[in-house]
Motif scaffolding. Sequence first.
Motif, PDB file in Angstrom:
ATOM      1  N   LYS A 261       5.232-117.033 -44.986  1.00 16.60           N
ATOM      2  CA  LYS A 261       5.670-115.761 -44.408  1.00 16.60           C
ATOM      3  C   LYS A 261       6.783-115.130 -45.240  1.00 16.60           C
ATOM      4  O   LYS A 261       6.815-113.916 -45.451  1.00 16.60           O
ATOM      5  N   PHE A 262       7.716-115.963 -45.720  1.00 18.07           N
ATOM      6  CA  PHE A 262       8.809-115.459 -46.547  1.00 18.07           C
ATOM      7  C   PHE A 262       8.257-114.892 -47.857  1.00 18.07           C
ATOM      8  O   PHE A 262       8.677-113.826 -48.313  1.00 18.07           O
ATOM      9  N   ARG A 263       7.323-115.600 -48.463  1.00 14.29           N
ATOM     10  CA  ARG A 263       6.719-115.136 -49.716  1.00 14.29           C
ATOM     11  C   ARG A 263       5.975-113.826 -49.511  1.00 14.29           C
ATOM     12  O   ARG A 263       6.030-112.918 -50.359  1.00 14.29           O
ATOM     13  N   ALA A 264       5.264-113.703 -48.389  1.00 19.52           N
ATOM     14  CA  ALA A 264       4.495-112.487 -48.125  1.00 19.52           C
ATOM     15  C   ALA A 264       5.389-111.262 -47.999  1.00 19.52           C
ATOM     16  O   ALA A 264       4.949-110.136 -48.253  1.00 19.52           O
ATOM     17  N   VAL A 265       6.654-111.457 -47.618  1.00 19.08           N
ATOM     18  CA  VAL A 265       7.584-110.335 -47.473  1.00 19.08           C
ATOM     19  C   VAL A 265       8.359-110.095 -48.762  1.00 19.08           C
ATOM     20  O   VAL A 265       8.506-108.955 -49.221  1.00 19.08           O
ATOM     21  N   VAL A 266       8.855-111.157 -49.393  1.00 20.76           N
ATOM     22  CA  VAL A 266       9.761-111.029 -50.529  1.00 20.76           C
ATOM     23  C   VAL A 266       9.032-110.599 -51.795  1.00 20.76           C
ATOM     24  O   VAL A 266       9.541-109.765 -52.558  1.00 20.76           O
ATOM     25  N   LYS A 267       7.840-111.130 -52.048  1.00 21.71           N
ATOM     26  CA  LYS A 267       7.143-110.807 -53.293  1.00 21.71           C
ATOM     27  C   LYS A 267       6.840-109.315 -53.418  1.00 21.71           C
ATOM     28  O   LYS A 267       7.107-108.716 -54.475  1.00 21.71           O
ATOM     29  N   PRO A 268       6.300-108.634 -52.389  1.00 21.75           N
ATOM     30  CA  PRO A 268       6.118-107.172 -52.518  1.00 21.75           C
ATOM     31  C   PRO A 268       7.431-106.424 -52.692  1.00 21.75           C
ATOM     32  O   PRO A 268       7.489-105.443 -53.442  1.00 21.75           O
ATOM     33  N   LEU A 269       8.490-106.886 -51.995  1.00 23.73           N
ATOM     34  CA  LEU A 269       9.779-106.219 -52.151  1.00 23.73           C
ATOM     35  C   LEU A 269      10.302-106.366 -53.574  1.00 23.73           C
ATOM     36  O   LEU A 269      10.880-105.424 -54.139  1.00 23.73           O
ATOM     37  N   LEU A 270      10.103-107.534 -54.169  1.00 19.57           N
ATOM     38  CA  LEU A 270      10.544-107.746 -55.544  1.00 19.57           C
ATOM     39  C   LEU A 270       9.768-106.868 -56.509  1.00 19.57           C
ATOM     40  O   LEU A 270      10.339-106.315 -57.466  1.00 19.57           O
ATOM     41  N   GLU A 271       8.485-106.706 -56.268  1.00 17.26           N
ATOM     42  CA  GLU A 271       7.669-105.901 -57.169  1.00 17.26           C
ATOM     43  C   GLU A 271       7.912-104.410 -56.992  1.00 17.26           C
ATOM     44  O   GLU A 271       7.510-103.618 -57.862  1.00 17.26           O
ATOM     45  N   ILE A 272       8.564-104.011 -55.906  1.00 14.47           N
ATOM     46  CA  ILE A 272       8.921-102.604 -55.738  1.00 14.47           C
ATOM     47  C   ILE A 272       9.892-102.168 -56.835  1.00 14.47           C
ATOM     48  O   ILE A 272       9.902-100.996 -57.243  1.00 14.47           O
ATOM     49  N   VAL A 315      21.576-103.491 -66.089  1.00 14.67           N
ATOM     50  CA  VAL A 315      20.699-102.717 -65.204  1.00 14.67           C
ATOM     51  C   VAL A 315      19.255-102.771 -65.702  1.00 14.67           C
ATOM     52  O   VAL A 315      18.316-102.868 -64.912  1.00 14.67           O
ATOM     53  N   MET A 316      19.072-102.732 -67.022  1.00 16.75           N
ATOM     54  CA  MET A 316      17.724-102.847 -67.563  1.00 16.75           C
ATOM     55  C   MET A 316      17.126-104.209 -67.237  1.00 16.75           C
ATOM     56  O   MET A 316      15.922-104.328 -66.972  1.00 16.75           O
ATOM     57  N   GLY A 317      17.950-105.257 -67.244  1.00 15.05           N
ATOM     58  CA  GLY A 317      17.470-106.583 -66.865  1.00 15.05           C
ATOM     59  C   GLY A 317      16.962-106.621 -65.435  1.00 15.05           C
ATOM     60  O   GLY A 317      15.937-107.241 -65.138  1.00 15.05           O
ATOM     61  N   VAL A 318      17.683-105.948 -64.531  1.00 19.85           N
ATOM     62  CA  VAL A 318      17.221-105.865 -63.140  1.00 19.85           C
ATOM     63  C   VAL A 318      15.875-105.147 -63.071  1.00 19.85           C
ATOM     64  O   VAL A 318      14.983-105.531 -62.307  1.00 19.85           O
ATOM     65  N   MET A 319      15.727-104.123 -63.903  1.00 17.17           N
ATOM     66  CA  MET A 319      14.495-103.336 -63.873  1.00 17.17           C
ATOM     67  C   MET A 319      13.279-104.157 -64.306  1.00 17.17           C
ATOM     68  O   MET A 319      12.176-103.978 -63.761  1.00 17.17           O
ATOM     69  N   ILE A 320      13.438-105.056 -65.282  1.00 14.00           N
ATOM     70  CA  ILE A 320      12.283-105.783 -65.818  1.00 14.00           C
ATOM     71  C   ILE A 320      12.083-107.141 -65.158  1.00 14.00           C
ATOM     72  O   ILE A 320      11.174-107.883 -65.543  1.00 14.00           O
ATOM     73  N   ILE A 321      12.911-107.502 -64.157  1.00 16.10           N
ATOM     74  CA  ILE A 321      12.704-108.762 -63.440  1.00 16.10           C
ATOM     75  C   ILE A 321      11.291-108.859 -62.858  1.00 16.10           C
ATOM     76  O   ILE A 321      10.645-109.911 -62.966  1.00 16.10           O
ATOM     77  N   PRO A 322      10.755-107.797 -62.221  1.00 19.81           N
ATOM     78  CA  PRO A 322       9.405-107.933 -61.637  1.00 19.81           C
ATOM     79  C   PRO A 322       8.320-108.266 -62.661  1.00 19.81           C
ATOM     80  O   PRO A 322       7.354-108.951 -62.326  1.00 19.81           O
ATOM     81  N   PHE A 323       8.457-107.780 -63.906  1.00 18.78           N
ATOM     82  CA  PHE A 323       7.449-108.101 -64.922  1.00 18.78           C
ATOM     83  C   PHE A 323       7.384-109.605 -65.145  1.00 18.78           C
ATOM     84  O   PHE A 323       6.313-110.213 -65.142  1.00 18.78           O
ATOM     85  N   ILE A 324       8.558-110.221 -65.349  1.00 18.00           N
ATOM     86  CA  ILE A 324       8.598-111.656 -65.616  1.00 18.00           C
ATOM     87  C   ILE A 324       8.241-112.449 -64.366  1.00 18.00           C
ATOM     88  O   ILE A 324       7.468-113.416 -64.417  1.00 18.00           O
ATOM     89  N   SER A 325       8.787-112.052 -63.231  1.00 15.15           N
ATOM     90  CA  SER A 325       8.540-112.789 -61.998  1.00 15.15           C
ATOM     91  C   SER A 325       7.069-112.767 -61.602  1.00 15.15           C
ATOM     92  O   SER A 325       6.485-113.806 -61.274  1.00 15.15           O
ATOM     93  N   SER A 326       6.445-111.600 -61.660  1.00 21.89           N
ATOM     94  CA  SER A 326       5.053-111.485 -61.227  1.00 21.89           C
ATOM     95  C   SER A 326       4.118-112.262 -62.143  1.00 21.89           C
ATOM     96  O   SER A 326       3.246-113.008 -61.679  1.00 21.89           O
ATOM     97  N   LEU A 327       4.290-112.109 -63.465  1.00 25.71           N
ATOM     98  CA  LEU A 327       3.415-112.821 -64.395  1.00 25.71           C
ATOM     99  C   LEU A 327       3.667-114.324 -64.365  1.00 25.71           C
ATOM    100  O   LEU A 327       2.730-115.113 -64.487  1.00 25.71           O
ATOM    101  N   SER A 328       4.913-114.735 -64.193  1.00 26.02           N
ATOM    102  CA  SER A 328       5.202-116.165 -64.091  1.00 26.02           C
ATOM    103  C   SER A 328       4.626-116.736 -62.806  1.00 26.02           C
ATOM    104  O   SER A 328       4.106-117.861 -62.783  1.00 26.02           O
ATOM    105  N   ASP A 329       4.712-115.959 -61.728  1.00 21.29           N
ATOM    106  CA  ASP A 329       4.132-116.394 -60.453  1.00 21.29           C
ATOM    107  C   ASP A 329       2.629-116.601 -60.591  1.00 21.29           C
ATOM    108  O   ASP A 329       2.077-117.610 -60.112  1.00 21.29           O
ATOM    109  N   ASP A 330       1.956-115.670 -61.247  1.00 22.28           N
ATOM    110  CA  ASP A 330       0.513-115.822 -61.469  1.00 22.28           C
ATOM    111  C   ASP A 330       0.217-117.040 -62.342  1.00 22.28           C
ATOM    112  O   ASP A 330      -0.785-117.744 -62.131  1.00 22.28           O
ATOM    113  N   ALA A 331       1.064-117.280 -63.351  1.00 17.99           N
ATOM    114  CA  ALA A 331       0.847-118.440 -64.217  1.00 17.99           C
ATOM    115  C   ALA A 331       1.012-119.745 -63.454  1.00 17.99           C
ATOM    116  O   ALA A 331       0.226-120.684 -63.626  1.00 17.99           O
TER     117      ALA A 331
END
Length: 456
Positions: A261-272, A315-331
């Motif tokens: 349940k936590f993952r279902a809420v946090v992952k979309p928020l992170l990718e926003i 600030v740019m690092g915060v912006m690109i966190i979803p790229f690394i997080s999402s692809l790492s999560d898929d991996a």
Amino acid sequence: MSGYLLAFLALAALTMVYVGKSRAKATHNGAIGKVHSRPIYHGLNVAIWTAVPALVLLLVWLVFQSTIVNSLVLSGIPGSENLDSSTSSILMSEVRQVAAGNLFKEPTAEVKAAAAHYQSLQSISAYLMAAAVAVAAAIGAFFGLKVIESRYRARHSVELSITLFMMFSSLLAILITLGIVFSLVFEAFHFFTMVPFNEFLFGLRWEPQIAMRADQVAGQGAFGVLPVLYGTFLISGIAMIVAVPTGILSAIFLTEYAPAKFRAVVKPLLEILAGVPTVVYGFFAVLTVAPAIRDLGIAVGFEASPNSALAAGAVMGVMIIPFISSLSDDAFAAVPRAMREGSYALGATKGETIRKVLLPAALPGIVGGVLLALSRAVGETMIVVMAAGLIAKLTLNPLDAVTTVTVQIVTLLIGDAEFDNPKTLAAFALGLVLFVVTLILNLIALHTVRKYREKY
């Protein structure tokens, strides 16, 4: 007019799908023997015959209409044959403005006559275009309906049309890429005829302010790209220091530790975060992060600039966190469950399983995500413009102002300057450098993924 014609073709295609389908059903009901294609394929085939040739004709007409009309209008203006291309372009722009009713000054009699001629030719062209498109659609529909019979291979015809469309799309993408590369190389070559290649590639000063008119006072100009590249990699490096640990650790937590349940809420928020416009990040950097970093630096005794590489990079690092997080999560998710269970069966803890099993197995995906994020950071513009500054310098102090390649490209192309001086053409040389850098990063990512890829 073109919008109405596109709507007409879409409506005609939908209508002919129904008409062709109905006619195919009627033909199949009285057919003797096996029917080759279903009625829907006959309807789609008729729609393709109706819309595609007419659409191609419409696009070709729109491509050449402006050139032909402009040449006819210019030929009617006395003395236009003696004008050069730039003057002719300015004159036609004035004629179009007068024809549209945008009067900034009283036009001459010749311009008024040319505007009336332009409006007349535009109207004639529009009516002819509509008639030609309608006739092409009618002829296509006629031949599409004529070929309908029980043994006609309508499905093969539709599949061939789809295949050709996909081939055209692929070829178009390749041609666009080649066009971009050619334009960069052509203008960059023009720049290097004015500025030595060695000076550009190894120079330590970037001051592209030069006099573009005889009465203008400006510097002699210096086009050393190293300070600009250094600022680009400094800000990108700070961004990666912020984004890589945060993105990978968040992916590990969401994959291995977080409840469903936590993952279902946090992952979309992170990718926003990936969908937030970069100008919003720029406002956040210049209004919140940069002043906070400056106050902190002054408090501990360091000299800090109002705009700094640290503010932009963070600030740019915060912006690109979803790229690394999402692809790492898929991996991580792609690693087979059996590998985890085998590690646990051998007595390994969850932490040991993550370090010695999951991370090595998911390394290609993680590296690909990191390099993709790095390419995104290298090409970022708005955050750097607002938070890092425009001064190109070689400095080890992250609290100092620096600039990047993309910012300088934007700065150099602001205004209406012609592409006949080193200052403006330098933007294309910088664009070529940025293209080569991102290409190298993508090749490294592709090589890494292929080298360490495991097939499960």
